[in-house]
Design an enzyme around this catalytic site. Structure first.
Site, PDB file in Angstrom:
ATOM      1  N   GLU A  88     -87.672 -57.506 -33.882  1.00  9.13           N
ATOM      2  CA  GLU A  88     -86.631 -57.237 -34.871  1.00  9.13           C
ATOM      3  C   GLU A  88     -85.843 -58.507 -35.163  1.00  9.13           C
ATOM      4  O   GLU A  88     -85.567 -59.291 -34.254  1.00  9.13           O
ATOM      5  CB  GLU A  88     -85.691 -56.144 -34.359  1.00  9.13           C
ATOM      6  CG  GLU A  88     -84.680 -55.666 -35.361  1.00  9.13           C
ATOM      7  CD  GLU A  88     -83.981 -54.398 -34.883  1.00  9.13           C
ATOM      8  OE1 GLU A  88     -84.693 -53.409 -34.564  1.00  9.13           O
ATOM      9  OE2 GLU A  88     -82.740 -54.392 -34.809  1.00  9.13           O
TER      10      GLU A  88
ATOM     11  N   ASP B  27     -82.279 -59.456 -37.199  1.00  7.12           N
ATOM     12  CA  ASP B  27     -81.121 -58.746 -37.735  1.00  7.12           C
ATOM     13  C   ASP B  27     -80.093 -59.616 -38.430  1.00  7.12           C
ATOM     14  O   ASP B  27     -79.691 -60.660 -37.897  1.00  7.12           O
ATOM     15  CB  ASP B  27     -80.338 -58.068 -36.598  1.00  7.12           C
ATOM     16  CG  ASP B  27     -81.128 -57.014 -35.876  1.00  7.12           C
ATOM     17  OD1 ASP B  27     -81.957 -56.357 -36.505  1.00  7.12           O
ATOM     18  OD2 ASP B  27     -80.891 -56.847 -34.658  1.00  7.12           O
TER      19      ASP B  27
ATOM     20  N   GLU C 214     -76.351 -58.293 -39.287  1.00  5.76           N
ATOM     21  CA  GLU C 214     -75.417 -57.179 -39.217  1.00  5.76           C
ATOM     22  C   GLU C 214     -74.022 -57.681 -39.594  1.00  5.76           C
ATOM     23  O   GLU C 214     -73.515 -58.623 -38.991  1.00  5.76           O
ATOM     24  CB  GLU C 214     -75.383 -56.575 -37.818  1.00  5.76           C
ATOM     25  CG  GLU C 214     -76.672 -55.865 -37.432  1.00  5.76           C
ATOM     26  CD  GLU C 214     -76.612 -55.282 -36.036  1.00  5.76           C
ATOM     27  OE1 GLU C 214     -76.895 -54.077 -35.889  1.00  5.76           O
ATOM     28  OE2 GLU C 214     -76.273 -56.025 -35.091  1.00  5.76           O
TER      29      GLU C 214
END
Length: 300
Positions: A117, A119, A121
């Site tokens: 993953e 990310d 955010e």
């Protein structure tokens, strides 16, 4: 990474006479060199809603998507295809004003055990206080590689481009054209590197248990619905599963795998160093209480 659904979730060729052979060659070479999934930027051609359908609103004839969040639910969408490498982007405008506890996420992720993953955010904040951008990298299920920074603009005031370069040599996170994080392939020293097919996803969800001041500042629901806007749904990536006549996703014939993208150039390196010096607020590599011995991928 925190569970985002847990809150109820041509090439341009010179003009030529086209023949059958020319046309086939165009398709083959164009697919290998660019593999651009849709040039229209229309949401429905490349993405689909994954949850919170009644909190998703198409705008501008499908060229923009609004995600909303209230007490009942947030929302999310994902790419229809998975990818094995590429240079991915979305243009995002975050929820304005008081967005404490609200998380807007844009990421690549595989599914199943020991997932990979990458990310972005965005952690909301009280009006007048800076929004935090947190990035993270998971490889073979191992994450805990958080870095946090403030931005040099208000990400809720206008759209900005957030990009992820992913090839066999490096992963680079960009804000507009500025590199803010680099994760190098160091499998030669035993560090896992993202290699699984990943989908592109985006979501808006309630993270007030942790997102703002470690969870001390809660979501003010009187400001709901919170709304994030997304544009730029064309995708430059090596889609999977690969068909027998395509190049593997590590092929140098994909432009993002060429030598130019194996490392930052001198201008990028300077910008990278400057922006991290000014705006980085947390780096797991420097967190000695948490990691008395720095993880092996960190500068020693």
């Amino acid at each position: 990474m925190h569970n985002r659904k847990n809150k109820k979730n041509m090439l341009q060729f010179p003009r030529m006479e086209f023949c059958v052979v020319c046309f086939l060659a165009f398709l083959l070479v164009g697919g290998v060199l660019s593999n651009r999934i849709s040039d229209t930027g229309l949401f429905d051609q490349t993405y689909q809603v994954t949850w919170g359908k009644d909190h998703v609103l198409p705008l501008n004839q499908g060229k923009e998507i609004q995600l909303s969040m209230d007490k009942s639910s947030g929302a999310g969408f994902g790419s229809k295809l998975s990818f094995g490498s590429g240079f991915f982007h979305l243009r995002i405008r975050l929820p304005p004003k008081d967005s404490a506890g609200v998380v807007t996420a844009y990421y690549l992720t595989s599914h199943g055990d020991n997932h990979d993953e990458l990310d972005f955010e965005f952690l909301g904040n009280r009006e007048g206080k800076p929004i935090t951008l947190q990035t993270n990298v998971f490889a073979n299920g191992l994450g805990n590689r958080e870095q946090r920074m403030y931005l040099w603009f208000d990400p809720a005031a206008d759209f900005h481009n957030y990009k992820i370069l992913w090839n066999q040599h490096q992963i680079v996170f960009f804000v507009d054209d500025i590199p803010i994080r680099v994760f190098k392939n160091k499998t030669n020293i035993g560090v896992s590197y993202p290699s699984k097919p990943m989908q592109i996803e985006a979501s808006l969800w309630d993270g007030d248990s942790w997102a703002t001041d470690g969870g001390q500042t809660k979501t003010n629901w009187s400001h709901a619905p919170f709304q994030a806007h997304f544009q730029g749904f064309d995708i430059s990536g090596c889609s999977l599963p690969e068909t027998p006549n395509t190049q593997p996703c590590s092929s140098h014939k994909y432009w993002w795998n060429s030598d130019k993208y194996w490392q930052l150039n001198s201008t990028q390196r300077k910008t990278y160093q400057d922006v991290r010096k000014k705006y980085l607020t947390y780096d797991y590599c420097s967190d000695r209480p948490r990691f008395p011995t720095p993880p092996p991928e960190c500068p020693q």
